[in-house]
Design a protein around this motif. Structure first.
Motif, short mmCIF file in Angstrom:
data_model
loop_
_atom_site.label_atom_id
_atom_site.label_comp_id
_atom_site.label_asym_id
_atom_site.label_seq_id
_atom_site.Cartn_x
_atom_site.Cartn_y
_atom_site.Cartn_z
N VAL A 39 -5.27 11.61 -11.69
CA VAL A 39 -5.76 10.29 -12.04
C VAL A 39 -4.59 9.30 -12.04
O VAL A 39 -3.53 9.58 -12.61
CB VAL A 39 -6.43 10.30 -13.44
CG1 VAL A 39 -6.99 8.93 -13.78
CG2 VAL A 39 -7.50 11.37 -13.51
N PHE A 40 -4.81 8.15 -11.40
CA PHE A 40 -3.80 7.10 -11.32
C PHE A 40 -4.41 5.78 -11.79
O PHE A 40 -5.59 5.51 -11.53
CB PHE A 40 -3.32 6.91 -9.87
CG PHE A 40 -2.67 8.12 -9.29
CD1 PHE A 40 -1.30 8.28 -9.34
CD2 PHE A 40 -3.43 9.12 -8.70
CE1 PHE A 40 -0.70 9.41 -8.82
CE2 PHE A 40 -2.83 10.25 -8.17
CZ PHE A 40 -1.47 10.40 -8.22
N THR A 41 -3.63 4.96 -12.46
CA THR A 41 -4.06 3.60 -12.78
C THR A 41 -3.61 2.70 -11.63
O THR A 41 -2.62 2.99 -10.96
CB THR A 41 -3.47 3.09 -14.11
OG1 THR A 41 -2.05 3.14 -14.04
CG2 THR A 41 -3.97 3.93 -15.28
N ILE A 42 -4.33 1.61 -11.43
CA ILE A 42 -4.03 0.67 -10.36
C ILE A 42 -3.67 -0.68 -10.99
O ILE A 42 -4.45 -1.24 -11.75
CB ILE A 42 -5.24 0.48 -9.43
CG1 ILE A 42 -5.70 1.83 -8.87
CG2 ILE A 42 -4.91 -0.51 -8.31
CD1 ILE A 42 -7.03 1.76 -8.14
N ASP A 43 -2.49 -1.18 -10.67
CA ASP A 43 -2.08 -2.50 -11.14
C ASP A 43 -2.91 -3.55 -10.40
O ASP A 43 -2.89 -3.61 -9.17
CB ASP A 43 -0.59 -2.72 -10.87
CG ASP A 43 -0.10 -4.04 -11.42
OD1 ASP A 43 -0.42 -5.08 -10.79
OD2 ASP A 43 0.59 -4.05 -12.44
N SER A 44 -3.64 -4.37 -11.14
CA SER A 44 -4.57 -5.32 -10.51
C SER A 44 -3.88 -6.43 -9.73
O SER A 44 -4.47 -7.02 -8.82
CB SER A 44 -5.49 -5.94 -11.57
OG SER A 44 -4.74 -6.66 -12.51
N GLU A 45 -2.63 -6.71 -10.04
CA GLU A 45 -1.92 -7.77 -9.32
C GLU A 45 -1.17 -7.25 -8.10
O GLU A 45 -1.25 -7.84 -7.02
CB GLU A 45 -0.96 -8.50 -10.26
CG GLU A 45 -1.70 -9.32 -11.30
CD GLU A 45 -0.77 -10.17 -12.13
OE1 GLU A 45 0.32 -10.52 -11.65
OE2 GLU A 45 -1.15 -10.47 -13.27
N SER A 46 -0.46 -6.14 -8.26
CA SER A 46 0.37 -5.64 -7.15
C SER A 46 -0.33 -4.58 -6.31
O SER A 46 0.03 -4.35 -5.17
CB SER A 46 1.67 -5.05 -7.70
OG SER A 46 1.41 -3.85 -8.43
N THR A 50 0.13 4.10 -10.69
CA THR A 50 0.95 4.78 -11.69
C THR A 50 0.19 6.04 -12.10
O THR A 50 -1.00 5.96 -12.45
CB THR A 50 1.17 3.89 -12.94
OG1 THR A 50 1.81 2.68 -12.53
CG2 THR A 50 2.03 4.61 -13.97
N PHE A 51 0.88 7.18 -12.04
CA PHE A 51 0.25 8.43 -12.47
C PHE A 51 -0.10 8.30 -13.94
O PHE A 51 0.74 7.95 -14.77
CB PHE A 51 1.19 9.61 -12.22
CG PHE A 51 0.62 10.93 -12.62
CD1 PHE A 51 -0.56 11.39 -12.07
CD2 PHE A 51 1.28 11.72 -13.53
CE1 PHE A 51 -1.09 12.63 -12.43
CE2 PHE A 51 0.77 12.96 -13.90
CZ PHE A 51 -0.42 13.40 -13.35
N ALA A 52 -1.34 8.58 -14.29
CA ALA A 52 -1.83 8.41 -15.66
C ALA A 52 -1.52 9.62 -16.53
O ALA A 52 -2.07 9.74 -17.62
CB ALA A 52 -3.33 8.14 -15.64
N SER A 53 -0.64 10.51 -16.05
CA SER A 53 -0.30 11.73 -16.79
C SER A 53 -1.54 12.54 -17.11
O SER A 53 -1.66 13.12 -18.18
CB SER A 53 0.49 11.41 -18.06
OG SER A 53 1.69 10.76 -17.74
#
Length: 75
Positions: A39-46, A50-53
């Protein structure tokens, strides 16, 4: 047009498929041989990941799909 903003490892063996959640805040990547979905989070601007651990244990995942659930609340 799509532009590449980074290269992020899936943290799995034999990546088979990936999908975005409905909100666009998360990416799920299936690793067939590692028996996991990362699972990864997605930066809404860039757009960077990021790996969500967090890895979900799934036996030989080959496809990531989401199931729409009906609201079962009696409100």
């Amino acid at each position: 047009a799509l532009d590449q903003v980074q290269v992020e490892p899936t943290r799995s063996e034999i990546p088979r498929n990936f999908n975005f959640d409905r909100t666009g805040k998360y990416l799920f990547a299936a690793g067939q041989k590692s028996d996991s979905v990362s699972v990864f989070t997605i930066d809404s601007e860039s757009g960077k990941l990021t790996f969500a651990s967090r890895e979900v244990s799934v036996s030989s995942p080959v496809c990531v799909r989401f199931l729409e659930m009906e609201n079962t609340d009696n409100q």
